[in-house]
Design an enzyme around this catalytic site. Sequence first.
Site, PDB file in Angstrom:
ATOM      1  N   MET A  30      48.109  43.139  36.163  1.00  0.00           N
ATOM      2  CA  MET A  30      49.290  43.726  35.531  1.00  0.00           C
ATOM      3  C   MET A  30      48.878  44.376  34.203  1.00  0.00           C
ATOM      4  O   MET A  30      49.697  44.626  33.336  1.00  0.00           O
ATOM      5  CB  MET A  30      50.369  42.664  35.305  1.00  0.00           C
ATOM      6  CG  MET A  30      50.862  42.062  36.628  1.00  0.00           C
ATOM      7  SD  MET A  30      52.544  41.465  36.588  1.00  0.00           S
ATOM      8  CE  MET A  30      52.419  40.194  35.344  1.00  0.00           C
ATOM      9  N   HIS A  37      40.008  39.173  33.282  1.00  0.00           N
ATOM     10  CA  HIS A  37      40.087  40.242  34.286  1.00  0.00           C
ATOM     11  C   HIS A  37      38.710  40.878  34.504  1.00  0.00           C
ATOM     12  O   HIS A  37      38.320  41.165  35.638  1.00  0.00           O
ATOM     13  CB  HIS A  37      41.034  41.355  33.825  1.00  0.00           C
ATOM     14  CG  HIS A  37      42.453  40.946  33.657  1.00  0.00           C
ATOM     15  ND1 HIS A  37      43.051  40.809  32.430  1.00  0.00           N
ATOM     16  CD2 HIS A  37      43.409  40.649  34.573  1.00  0.00           C
ATOM     17  CE1 HIS A  37      44.310  40.459  32.582  1.00  0.00           C
ATOM     18  NE2 HIS A  37      44.559  40.330  33.876  1.00  0.00           N
ATOM     19  N   GLN A  61      58.420  40.202  40.156  1.00  0.00           N
ATOM     20  CA  GLN A  61      57.980  38.810  39.944  1.00  0.00           C
ATOM     21  C   GLN A  61      58.473  38.214  38.633  1.00  0.00           C
ATOM     22  O   GLN A  61      58.100  37.099  38.280  1.00  0.00           O
ATOM     23  CB  GLN A  61      56.465  38.700  40.077  1.00  0.00           C
ATOM     24  CG  GLN A  61      55.656  39.363  38.985  1.00  0.00           C
ATOM     25  CD  GLN A  61      54.178  39.386  39.332  1.00  0.00           C
ATOM     26  OE1 GLN A  61      53.739  40.157  40.174  1.00  0.00           O
ATOM     27  NE2 GLN A  61      53.387  38.549  38.688  1.00  0.00           N
ATOM     28  N   LYS A 149      42.912  30.815  36.991  1.00  0.00           N
ATOM     29  CA  LYS A 149      43.885  30.566  35.919  1.00  0.00           C
ATOM     30  C   LYS A 149      45.299  30.431  36.518  1.00  0.00           C
ATOM     31  O   LYS A 149      46.062  29.567  36.114  1.00  0.00           O
ATOM     32  CB  LYS A 149      43.780  31.729  34.923  1.00  0.00           C
ATOM     33  CG  LYS A 149      44.980  32.012  34.084  1.00  0.00           C
ATOM     34  CD  LYS A 149      45.107  31.032  32.966  1.00  0.00           C
ATOM     35  CE  LYS A 149      46.280  31.273  32.065  1.00  0.00           C
ATOM     36  NZ  LYS A 149      47.318  32.161  32.540  1.00  0.00           N
TER      37      LYS A 149
END
Length: 283
Positions: A30, A37, A61, A149
């Site tokens: 996102m 990332h 979401q 995570k």
Amino acid sequence: MRIITTILEMQKVADDLRQSGKSIGVVPTMGYLHEGHISLIRIAREHSDAVIVTLFVNPMQFGPTEDYKKYPRDFERDKKLTETVGTDILFVPSKEEMYPGGNLTVVDVEKITNVLEGNFRPTHFRGVTTVVVKLFNITKPHIVVFGQKDAQQAIVVQKLVKDLDFDIKIFIGPTVREPDGLAMSSRNVYLSSTERKDSTVLYQSIRLAQQLINDGERNSSIIISEMSKLITSKPSAKIDYISITDASSLEDLAVLRPNDSILILLAVRFGTTRLIDNILLTI
Ligand code: PAF
């Protein structure tokens, strides 16, 4: 690095890659990227010929009172970062491109989405699984990399891939932490300086749980109660949950037994910022 914004172009490029015999690795994000990332992109790089990073803040979401509008965004920075680590394609669709209106189809994984995060964010996983399946159909990956995570998300996506027979290999990359142990997250930027200091208690409580287990404690409620005491010693911390579960069914484990695959998960609010963390263990 090529930037693609439309579904049609992305599908065509993915088809061309596949036809020329190239394997495709995808990292769904996102945006507002951090070292966590980047480590996932490196895993994709290692296991595929062409790396696609998707960058889409998925409105589906987020619950109605959650942080969709204020979710941090910095496209220029994300573009530089992804390029530096060898991303071939950055797929950045708009909200209108992904949800043009009139969609009647959702993807729902049952049971394991109703507990833990699902208990506090009842529509969250349906949003995640729907967008993930759309991204699979758009980017046509051979492999996809998610982060440990978001442990429950990783379990839900793996179940989805298995149940719906997607011909995709899922890799789960380890959690990347700040030097003081806080798991990297785009949402860490919301923390005030006091909350940031207090937030180190998340990892400290995980370390405490590990220590108790190493010392022979097998009763989950005792471990949870010790973690809870430590966390609530920080004035800004409010616990949503601490759970000790089986690592695939996400069912609570009252007593830890040898060879159990154990997942300790927690969600704690610091002011208005909600952070999650977890650890996977076997004893
Ligand atoms: O983990 C995330 O950042 C998101 O949930 C994902 C997988 C990109 C879906 O929007």
